[in-house]
Design an enzyme around this catalytic site. Structure first.
Site, short mmCIF file in Angstrom:
data_model
loop_
_atom_site.label_atom_id
_atom_site.label_comp_id
_atom_site.label_asym_id
_atom_site.label_seq_id
_atom_site.Cartn_x
_atom_site.Cartn_y
_atom_site.Cartn_z
N HIS A 122 0.87 -1.18 0.00
CA HIS A 122 0.00 0.00 0.00
C HIS A 122 0.92 1.23 0.00
CE1 HIS A 122 -2.85 2.90 1.78
NE2 HIS A 122 -3.81 2.06 1.47
N ASP A 199 3.06 -4.52 8.01
CA ASP A 199 1.81 -3.78 7.87
C ASP A 199 0.67 -4.78 7.97
OD1 ASP A 199 -0.47 -2.58 6.96
OD2 ASP A 199 0.41 -1.77 5.12
N GLN A 202 -4.55 -5.37 6.83
CA GLN A 202 -5.53 -6.29 6.24
C GLN A 202 -5.46 -7.69 6.85
OE1 GLN A 202 -7.87 -5.23 4.49
NE2 GLN A 202 -7.12 -3.28 3.74
N LYS A 225 -10.70 -0.78 10.32
CA LYS A 225 -10.89 -1.90 9.39
C LYS A 225 -11.31 -3.17 10.13
CE LYS A 225 -7.30 -0.15 6.29
NZ LYS A 225 -8.00 0.28 5.07
N CYS A 365 -4.68 2.42 -3.72
CA CYS A 365 -3.41 2.88 -3.12
C CYS A 365 -2.28 1.89 -3.37
CB CYS A 365 -3.56 3.14 -1.61
SG CYS A 365 -4.70 4.46 -1.24
N1 PMP Z 1 -1.82 -0.74 4.57
C1 PMP Z 1 -2.74 -1.54 4.03
C2 PMP Z 1 -2.36 -2.93 3.64
C3 PMP Z 1 -4.04 -1.08 3.85
O1 PMP Z 1 -4.96 -1.87 3.30
C4 PMP Z 1 -4.37 0.22 4.27
C5 PMP Z 1 -5.78 0.77 4.08
N2 PMP Z 1 -6.31 0.59 2.80
C6 PMP Z 1 -3.38 1.01 4.84
C7 PMP Z 1 -2.12 0.49 4.97
C8 PMP Z 1 -3.66 2.39 5.31
O2 PMP Z 1 -4.57 2.34 6.36
P1 PMP Z 1 -5.13 3.69 6.98
O3 PMP Z 1 -5.81 4.41 5.86
O4 PMP Z 1 -6.09 3.24 8.03
O5 PMP Z 1 -3.98 4.44 7.49
#
Ligand code: PMP
Length: 408
Positions: A122, A199, A202, A225, A365
């Site tokens: 991401h 990270d 997910q 999430k 993203c």
């Molecule tokens: N890393 C991953 C794997 C994600 O899926 C996301 C959210 N789509 C993020 C980071 C960023 O999360 P946040 O917008 O809650 O900061």
């Protein structure tokens, strides 16, 4: 027994209509919906305890401080972290990664050092490292993927030969759904002398996570999430690393003593929690974890196994659909992204929305990942505890409308 139909009754939003149709929410990877229990917990906090933490020598302040502490311990036990003070509350995964990239980066990343990430990251686990590298004169090396969308372990080993200072990768890809071999990758990184940031944005919503067993050094995720409120996220880091890192944000709440010309820092976790914390969010987060624990993370994971397998199977019956990522449902979690031949992802999402179906379209993203696959944009259907096979059936039925409208 894990019963998504019963679970759905706890989520008020799921009974609303969109465009005259019952809402089919398949965008939980972007943010999950919240059960009544979480909404009530937040409201009750504001109705009964609301006060700033630490500072007040009064009952409400003490109760508020206690609730923040309860939330910290709840998170600690949920991810099996060795110590409570290693749990740092931040706004979200993005802020947690920025905290480490800035703070650890300014203390320990030097000119010509290497940080390793992967193509599937991401942007939140890519851009902060690019910025840190730019500030420190260091370099980011990006590991490629195999044809099936898994981390290319040969390339990973090659990048580790560069003796990186830190390796940062996702536990689960938010686009491909790939579950990465965290423990194995961590072991290899440690052997090469690198720290490891995972990270988990997910992963934590779908599977039992044990940071002690994974062996990594930092683990980050977002409350919103995993049925919790927006605005609360977690950085877990090893105590000795967090203690050695300079602070990220400075000001109230994170100091020990302040003089006109300098200051000293509070102990963990306060050192990394400058300013007024999101206590109501933390209280809601506690309730979200209670909710997941009551369901049992083992059963949450089983439900995810079933949904991913079913979605892969149903989507593979649509000739126009090309699924991204590995076909083996046992190696993925949480979502299925796909391209619809001849129709832009945004158009697919618009038609699905007209049928009450919420999916995400675009690059999610993960622009470098999409570029590496030669795909500009994709459609992603993602799941949570309240998702049913009926939701996936509704998606498949609605894709027939896409076919009709675009005459594919
Ligand atoms: N890393 C991953 C794997 C994600 O899926 C996301 C959210 N789509 C993020 C980071 C960023 O999360 P946040 O917008 O809650 O900061």
């Amino acid at each position: 027994m894990f019963d998504p139909q019963l679970i759905r009754k706890d989520f008020p939003i799921l009974s609303r209509e969109v465009n005259g149709k019952p809402l089919v929410y398949l965008d939980s990877a972007a943010t999950s919906q919240k059960p009544r229990q979480v909404l009530d917990a937040e409201r009750e906090y504001y109705e009964h305890q609301n006060a700033n933490v630490h500072r007040g020598a009064h009952t409400l302040g003490d109760e508020s401080t206690h609730l923040l502490d309860v939330a910290r311990e709840k998170v600690q036990l949920f991810i099996v972290a060795p110590r409570k003070e290693e749990i740092i509350f931040v706004r979200n995964t993005t802020e947690a990664i920025n905290l480490v990239a800035y703070s650890w980066g300014s203390g320990y990343l030097a000119k010509d050092d290497v940080v390793v990430t992967t193509v599937m990251e991401h942007h939140s686990n890519m851009v902060p490292w690019q910025s840190a590298a730019e500030r420190r004169g260091a370099k980011v090396e990006v590991v490629g993927l195999t044809e099936s969308g898994q981390i290319d372990m040969k390339d990973y080993r090659k990048k580790l030969e560069l003796k990186p200072k830190l390796v940062a990768f996702a536990h689960v890809s938010n686009t491909l759904g790939t579950v990465n071999p965290v423990a194995e990758m961590t072991k290899l990184a440690h052997k090469a002398g690198a720290l490891v940031l995972v990270d988990g944005a997910q992963a934590v919503p779908h599977m039992p996570v044990n940071v002690a067993a994974l062996g990594c050094d930092f683990y980050v995720f977002s409350g919103h999430k995993m049925l919790g409120p927006m605005g609360v996220g977690v950085l877990w880091g090893r105590k000795e690393l967090l203690e050695a890192m300079p602070p990220f944000l400075t000001g109230g709440g994170m100091i020990d003593e302040v003089y006109p010309d300098h200051a000293t820092w509070a102990a963990l976790p306060d050192k990394f929690e400058a300013g007024t914390p999101n206590v109501a969010g933390a209280v809601g987060f506690t309730s979200a974890i209670d909710y997941l624990e009551k369901l049992s993370m083992k059963d949450v994971w089983e439900h995810d196994r079933e949904l991913v397998a079913y979605a892969l199977q149903r989507l593979s019956t649509v000739p126009e659909v090309k699924i991204l990522g590995i076909r083996d449902s046992e190696m993925r979690s949480g979502s299925v992204a796909f391209v619809y031949s001849g129709v832009h992802a945004h158009d697919v999402a618009t038609i699905l929305d007209s049928e009450g179906i919420a999916v995400r379209s675009g690059h999610h993203c993960t622009m470098p990942l999409h570029s590496s696959m030669g795909v500009a944009a994709s459609v992603r259907a993602s799941f949570s505890v309240y998702t049913t096979k009926d939701d996936i059936d509704a998606l498949i039925t609605a894709l027939e409308k896409v076919k009709k409208v675009f005459n594919t």
